[in-house]
Design a protein around this motif. Structure first.
Motif, short mmCIF file in Angstrom:
data_model
loop_
_atom_site.label_atom_id
_atom_site.label_comp_id
_atom_site.label_asym_id
_atom_site.label_seq_id
_atom_site.Cartn_x
_atom_site.Cartn_y
_atom_site.Cartn_z
N TYR A 17 -25.93 77.19 -10.62
CA TYR A 17 -26.21 77.69 -11.96
C TYR A 17 -25.38 78.95 -12.21
O TYR A 17 -25.44 79.91 -11.44
CB TYR A 17 -27.69 78.02 -12.11
N ARG B 11 -24.69 80.37 -18.38
CA ARG B 11 -26.04 79.78 -18.33
C ARG B 11 -26.02 78.25 -18.33
O ARG B 11 -26.71 77.59 -19.09
CB ARG B 11 -26.89 80.32 -19.49
N HIS C 267 -25.33 74.66 -15.50
CA HIS C 267 -25.12 74.16 -14.16
C HIS C 267 -23.70 73.60 -14.06
O HIS C 267 -23.21 72.95 -14.98
CB HIS C 267 -26.14 73.07 -13.82
#
Length: 267
Positions: A129, A134, A136
């Motif tokens: 992450y 913000r 993955h």
């Protein structure tokens, strides 16, 4: 007289300035290869066997180019800062393979050190992450931090199958290479950027898009934008040059000139 708040502040400022100067000096020593205790070591026969088995494209190279590649790989893995976050296995092998992928991409170029664009390589065990955007990720290139980031499991998959046109290391270093050449006035950088603009024109050509869709040679991610198209094309160029040249000869010739490298001709 006791020590006042002003004295403490002055001492703190001096310590900060000194620490910053030490950082700058260490960075300069590393950047310009002045550290006598950090000399690149030649690749061992075992390491050469690993990269030749994991990256078969190397077997296309003649002996002279192979030796140049091995020397550059030795420099890259020694001079670049690798950071492993979490329980990452096979660290030395990953360091070796990532270094080889980056150097193979720039084998035909004089500027192979990514000095402007890559200061650090970070490797996580798996999908991670990113606090910056913000999201993955499996891999990314951060322009501002001059950092290439990988998920180790997907990185290894890219080296397990050498003809599926998916290689995370080649993909992310392609992004870095674009920024490495951008704004430079050297002949190879100007030639590289001219080729990139030619690719932009291709991507806006409806007949070219139609051919991309009909052949399915490039995976769908290439359609996201020009930067991803370039990165995906680099993966194909390095892994399946014969098919590339057969199906998209104009684009193949463009990349060949950009990289000053023709793996199909060397085959």
């Amino acid at each position: 007289m006791g020590v006042t708040g002003v004295d403490i502040l002055a001492i703190a400022c001096i310590l900060f300035i000194l620490s910053y100067l030490v950082y700058i000096v260490n960075y300069a020593i590393d950047l310009y290869e002045l550290n006598p205790f950090n000399r690149p070591k030649p690749l061992t026969p075992k390491e050469i066997f690993i990269i030749k088995s994991k990256i078969p494209s190397i077997n296309r190279l003649d002996l002279e180019r192979r030796e140049i590649l091995f020397t550059r790989v030795s420099w890259f893995r020694t001079r670049k800062h690798f950071t492993f976050r979490g329980p990452v296995g096979h660290k030395q092998e990953l360091r070796l393979l990532v270094s080889t992928a980056s150097c193979l991409l720039t084998l035909g170029m004089r500027n192979y050190k990514f000095r402007r664009s890559v200061h650090r390589i970070v490797i996580y065990p798996s999908e991670y992450y990113s606090l910056i955007n913000r999201k993955h990720h499996l891999g990314e290139y951060n322009v501002g931090l001059k950092t290439v980031v990988f998920a180790a499991d997907n990185l290894e998959k890219g080296f397990e199958l050498s003809d599926d046109n998916v290689n995370l290391a080649i993909h992310e270093f392609s992004h870095a290479l674009y920024h490495e050449t951008k704004g430079r006035n050297s002949w190879e950088s100007l030639k590289f950027q001219a080729g990139f603009r030619r690719m932009q024109r291709m991507l806006s050509d409806e007949s070219f898009i139609s051919r991309m869709e009909s052949t399915s040679y490039f995976r769908d991610y290439a359609k996201v934008n020009i930067l991803e198209f370039f990165a995906v094309a680099c993966e194909n160029f390095m892994e399946t040059p014969e098919l590339f040249k057969r199906d998209f000869p104009t684009l193949f010739e463009t990349l060949k000139k950009m990289f000053n490298l023709d793996l199909d001709h060397l085959a």
